[in-house]
Design a protein around this motif. Structure first.
Motif, PDB file in Angstrom:
ATOM      1  N   LEU A 383      35.570 -22.738 -68.287  1.00 37.19           N
ATOM      2  CA  LEU A 383      35.651 -22.403 -69.724  1.00 37.19           C
ATOM      3  C   LEU A 383      35.511 -23.576 -70.598  1.00 37.19           C
ATOM      4  O   LEU A 383      34.538 -23.734 -71.649  1.00 37.19           O
ATOM      5  CB  LEU A 383      36.589 -21.641 -70.305  1.00 37.19           C
ATOM      6  CG  LEU A 383      36.663 -20.085 -69.671  1.00 37.19           C
ATOM      7  CD1 LEU A 383      38.008 -19.363 -70.386  1.00 37.19           C
ATOM      8  CD2 LEU A 383      35.274 -19.376 -70.085  1.00 37.19           C
ATOM      9  N   THR A 385      33.901 -26.463 -69.650  1.00 40.42           N
ATOM     10  CA  THR A 385      32.502 -26.693 -69.175  1.00 40.42           C
ATOM     11  C   THR A 385      31.491 -26.141 -70.060  1.00 40.42           C
ATOM     12  O   THR A 385      30.805 -26.637 -70.762  1.00 40.42           O
ATOM     13  CB  THR A 385      32.275 -26.558 -67.884  1.00 40.42           C
ATOM     14  OG1 THR A 385      33.225 -27.593 -67.082  1.00 40.42           O
ATOM     15  CG2 THR A 385      30.691 -27.030 -67.562  1.00 40.42           C
ATOM     16  N   ARG A 386      31.966 -24.440 -69.977  1.00 40.99           N
ATOM     17  CA  ARG A 386      30.863 -23.731 -70.760  1.00 40.99           C
ATOM     18  C   ARG A 386      31.133 -24.138 -72.438  1.00 40.99           C
ATOM     19  O   ARG A 386      30.004 -24.219 -73.068  1.00 40.99           O
ATOM     20  CB  ARG A 386      31.508 -22.344 -70.902  1.00 40.99           C
ATOM     21  CG  ARG A 386      30.531 -21.250 -71.664  1.00 40.99           C
ATOM     22  CD  ARG A 386      31.379 -19.936 -71.673  1.00 40.99           C
ATOM     23  NE  ARG A 386      32.459 -20.300 -72.593  1.00 40.99           N
ATOM     24  CZ  ARG A 386      33.362 -19.444 -72.993  1.00 40.99           C
ATOM     25  NH1 ARG A 386      33.414 -18.118 -72.644  1.00 40.99           N
ATOM     26  NH2 ARG A 386      34.210 -19.838 -73.945  1.00 40.99           N
ATOM     27  N   ASP A 387      32.262 -24.672 -73.038  1.00 43.38           N
ATOM     28  CA  ASP A 387      32.389 -24.856 -74.377  1.00 43.38           C
ATOM     29  C   ASP A 387      31.638 -26.256 -74.617  1.00 43.38           C
ATOM     30  O   ASP A 387      31.038 -26.149 -75.651  1.00 43.38           O
ATOM     31  CB  ASP A 387      34.043 -24.762 -74.776  1.00 43.38           C
ATOM     32  CG  ASP A 387      34.551 -23.488 -74.675  1.00 43.38           C
ATOM     33  OD1 ASP A 387      33.759 -22.494 -74.666  1.00 43.38           O
ATOM     34  OD2 ASP A 387      35.796 -23.750 -74.690  1.00 43.38           O
ATOM     35  N   ILE A 389      28.824 -27.372 -73.029  1.00 40.34           N
ATOM     36  CA  ILE A 389      27.533 -26.991 -72.832  1.00 40.34           C
ATOM     37  C   ILE A 389      26.962 -26.187 -74.548  1.00 40.34           C
ATOM     38  O   ILE A 389      26.044 -26.547 -74.871  1.00 40.34           O
ATOM     39  CB  ILE A 389      27.212 -25.973 -71.611  1.00 40.34           C
ATOM     40  CG1 ILE A 389      27.312 -26.951 -70.622  1.00 40.34           C
ATOM     41  CG2 ILE A 389      25.793 -25.498 -71.944  1.00 40.34           C
ATOM     42  CD1 ILE A 389      27.166 -25.975 -69.345  1.00 40.34           C
ATOM     43  N   ARG A 390      27.775 -25.502 -74.838  1.00 42.51           N
ATOM     44  CA  ARG A 390      27.612 -24.800 -76.030  1.00 42.51           C
ATOM     45  C   ARG A 390      27.387 -25.523 -77.361  1.00 42.51           C
ATOM     46  O   ARG A 390      26.711 -25.273 -78.180  1.00 42.51           O
ATOM     47  CB  ARG A 390      28.609 -23.549 -76.536  1.00 42.51           C
ATOM     48  CG  ARG A 390      28.454 -22.417 -75.610  1.00 42.51           C
ATOM     49  CD  ARG A 390      29.669 -21.467 -75.763  1.00 42.51           C
ATOM     50  NE  ARG A 390      29.517 -20.136 -75.151  1.00 42.51           N
ATOM     51  CZ  ARG A 390      30.383 -19.107 -75.093  1.00 42.51           C
ATOM     52  NH1 ARG A 390      31.366 -19.091 -75.981  1.00 42.51           N
ATOM     53  NH2 ARG A 390      30.151 -18.274 -74.550  1.00 42.51           N
ATOM     54  N   ILE A 399      22.758 -26.036 -63.929  1.00 46.55           N
ATOM     55  CA  ILE A 399      24.091 -25.745 -63.212  1.00 46.55           C
ATOM     56  C   ILE A 399      23.801 -25.515 -62.155  1.00 46.55           C
ATOM     57  O   ILE A 399      22.591 -24.965 -61.384  1.00 46.55           O
ATOM     58  CB  ILE A 399      24.360 -24.428 -64.238  1.00 46.55           C
ATOM     59  CG1 ILE A 399      25.093 -24.634 -65.241  1.00 46.55           C
ATOM     60  CG2 ILE A 399      25.636 -24.053 -63.309  1.00 46.55           C
ATOM     61  CD1 ILE A 399      26.233 -25.457 -65.620  1.00 46.55           C
ATOM     62  N   PHE A 454      28.158 -17.260 -65.777  1.00 45.92           N
ATOM     63  CA  PHE A 454      27.903 -18.459 -66.398  1.00 45.92           C
ATOM     64  C   PHE A 454      26.251 -18.934 -66.148  1.00 45.92           C
ATOM     65  O   PHE A 454      25.886 -19.351 -67.340  1.00 45.92           O
ATOM     66  CB  PHE A 454      28.953 -19.586 -65.619  1.00 45.92           C
ATOM     67  CG  PHE A 454      28.860 -20.847 -66.269  1.00 45.92           C
ATOM     68  CD1 PHE A 454      28.039 -21.755 -66.347  1.00 45.92           C
ATOM     69  CD2 PHE A 454      30.221 -21.295 -66.494  1.00 45.92           C
ATOM     70  CE1 PHE A 454      28.076 -23.154 -67.164  1.00 45.92           C
ATOM     71  CE2 PHE A 454      30.553 -22.471 -67.178  1.00 45.92           C
ATOM     72  CZ  PHE A 454      29.425 -23.308 -67.471  1.00 45.92           C
ATOM     73  N   GLU A 457      24.518 -17.015 -68.640  1.00 45.03           N
ATOM     74  CA  GLU A 457      24.364 -17.570 -69.985  1.00 45.03           C
ATOM     75  C   GLU A 457      23.576 -18.655 -70.188  1.00 45.03           C
ATOM     76  O   GLU A 457      22.836 -18.874 -71.449  1.00 45.03           O
ATOM     77  CB  GLU A 457      26.043 -17.845 -70.584  1.00 45.03           C
ATOM     78  CG  GLU A 457      26.068 -18.382 -71.824  1.00 45.03           C
ATOM     79  CD  GLU A 457      27.550 -18.607 -72.377  1.00 45.03           C
ATOM     80  OE1 GLU A 457      27.807 -19.286 -73.211  1.00 45.03           O
ATOM     81  OE2 GLU A 457      28.259 -17.823 -71.879  1.00 45.03           O
ATOM     82  N   VAL A 458      23.734 -19.765 -69.022  1.00 44.81           N
ATOM     83  CA  VAL A 458      22.887 -20.969 -69.348  1.00 44.81           C
ATOM     84  C   VAL A 458      21.378 -20.753 -69.281  1.00 44.81           C
ATOM     85  O   VAL A 458      20.741 -21.194 -70.188  1.00 44.81           O
ATOM     86  CB  VAL A 458      23.326 -21.795 -68.149  1.00 44.81           C
ATOM     87  CG1 VAL A 458      22.370 -23.048 -68.017  1.00 44.81           C
ATOM     88  CG2 VAL A 458      24.937 -22.444 -68.475  1.00 44.81           C
TER      89      VAL A 458
END
Length: 505
Positions: A383, A385-387, A389-390, A399, A454, A457-458
């Motif tokens: 998460l 990493t996701r944050d 990226i956002r 990814i 993931f 979303e990307v």
């Protein structure tokens, strides 16, 4: 003595497009040609325009096309394998050289088998990253006669000359792995990498057997250096090049660019260095010469490369932009500080956001590489990493699902955790494989669900950012809108005419 150098199919077996010139094989063909030997390149990954491939190459596409890849590996009548057989039979090589990455091993094994079926007298030699790092495993595969490890230009020339002479003094060829008369695998001493890479013959890009599958800019791939000095635990670059970086001179780089510009019509270059611009002083000289040779002479070019967030500053980025840079890709890998420590990448959030400011100021489009699924990943680190990226303002994010390679520190870490079972089923390994699970603290089903969410979303974020980038581009270049419409209309009209001519409509 004829040598056929083969890049095995991979994405093509997923029914996905992937078109490029295999520059590593180009260097081998160039070295053989410089010594008067006959060599050709067969890039089995390149596809014909009429093949039934999916148009997209999103992360979800690759993830969901994995079943098609598995079926292709098991189908001896697949059209790609038929093409491989036909090419080998028509070229009639004495030697087949195959480059191998770990994820491509099953494909390379099939190519090797086909070569032996076409003519059992064909000698099969494997090279490339996996063969260099895991030569014993490679020699255990059926239909593999030799392994050429690490830098291959001198090794392949000496090997071909030995074959041509009829002698079998294999022990005299540095970098070669072979079997003696008792069947025992023999490792010759490693070849010392060439200290002066300006003397390496340019890649022979005319050696490819299917030039119709390329556009001029596909020939624009180049290396300006070999090697990468950073100690990242997940990367196999040093397994081929070592951590000592060797540079071509700016004059030598420009000589090749002029050759590609004048003889191949290249206008967009792609520098495939592991890390572009690690030597700032040398990079400045390269950009100065590029500016003088191309934009200053009203010969505009564009180029792209991959580098690190801490290898570009405002002044360097301004020169990049002036010399024609249209895209930089940064390997960030993770948004988790704890994972970054394990990867030994040396990148921090501060460096990432500073790099973002540099790109915005220079008006250079940029992309970012990330991975998830490291052995020590947790839902929290993923998460993180996701944050990150956002928060980024890059054009797109690539990814990968972590895939361990032999000989690397993180591979051994995964083995200690019991995450790698041997013998390894290489057909399940790839950066978007739904079979990948090398995480000790997340259950397999939970990780696959998390990975799917993931990637989805990307893909959505990338689609949004791509649309914004296109609108921005057309706002700056309004005449390109008419060109785009014309190409679209012309393409559809041409397709209808072709269908009508073949009676398909």
């Amino acid at each position: 003595m004829k040598t056929l150098l083969i890049y095995p199919p991979f994405h093509r077996l997923h029914n996905l497009p992937n078109r490029f010139f295999p520059i590593g094989l180009g260097y081998l063909a160039g070295a053989l040609k410089a010594k008067g030997h006959t060599a050709a390149i067969y890039n089995a990954e390149n596809y014909d325009d009429h093949e039934p491939l999916r148009e997209g190459r999103s992360h979800s596409d690759t993830y969901h096309q994995f079943d098609a890849y598995q079926r292709a590996l098991d189908d001896p009548d697949h059209y790609v394998w038929k093409e491989v057989r036909e090419v080998i039979a028509n070229y009639k090589p004495d030697i087949v050289g195959i480059t191998t990455k770990s994820c491509m091993i099953p494909s390379a094994q099939i190519v090797s088998r086909i070569a032996k079926e076409v003519d059992p007298r064909i000698t099969v030699v494997w090279g490339g990253p996996h063969a260099s790092i895991a030569p014993d495993e490679t020699m255990s595969f059926a239909n593999v006669d030799f392994v050429a490890r690490h830098e291959g230009e001198e090794t392949i020339v000496e090997f071909v000359e030995m074959m041509k002479s009829g002698q079998k003094n294999w022990e005299t060829i540095d970098g070669l792995v072979w079997r003696d008369g008792t069947g025992q695998v023999v490792h010759n001493k490693l070849r010392i990498n060439m200290p002066e890479i300006n003397s390496v013959p340019l890649p022979d890009k005319k050696a490819d057997l299917f030039p119709n599958r390329y556009q001029p800019n596909h020939y624009g791939v180049m290396f300006t250096s070999r090697g990468c000095p950073w100690p990242c635990t997940f990367c196999d670059s040093r397994g081929v090049w070592t951590r000592k970086i060797r540079y071509r001179s700016p004059e030598n780089v420009l000589q090749e660019m002029e050759h590609l510009y004048n003889d191949y019509g290249v206008r967009d270059f792609y520098f495939w260095d592991d890390t572009f611009t690690p030597n700032r002083k040398l990079s400045v000289r390269v950009f100065e010469q590029m500016i003088a040779a191309f934009p200053a002479k009203n010969r505009p070019i564009t180029w792209q490369a991959t580098t690190r967030c801490d290898c570009v500053d405002d002044e360097l980025a301004a020169m990049m932009k002036q010399s024609g840079c249209r895209l930089l890709t940064y390997g960030i890998e993770t948004g988790s500080p704890s994972m970054m420590d394990i990867l030994r990448k040396g990148i921090t959030h501060d460096k990432v956001f500073r790099c973002q400011e540099v790109m915005e100021k220079a008006d250079i489009t940029w992309d970012a590489f990330f991975m998830i699924g490291f052995p020590d990943d947790t839902p929290k680190t993923i998460l993180e990493t996701r944050d990150l990226i956002r928060k980024l303002k890059c054009r797109s994010v690539a990814i990968s699902i972590f895939t361990p390679y032999p000989g690397l520190e993180i591979f051994e870490r995964a083995k200690r955790y019991g995450l790698i079972k041997e013998p390894i089923e290489w057909r399940n390994f790839s950066h978007q494989s739904p079979m990948n699970h090398f995480v000790k603290d997340i259950a397999k089903e939970d990780f696959h669900r998390l990975a799917h969410e993931f990637l989805t979303e990307v893909d959505h974020l990338n689609a949004q950012r791509y649309r914004k980038e296109r609108l921005r581009y057309y706002a700056k270049n309004p005449t390109k809108i008419l060109e785009k419409i014309w190409r679209t209309v012309a393409g559809r009209v041409g397709a209808r005419r072709e269908k009508a001519a073949t009676g398909l409509c």
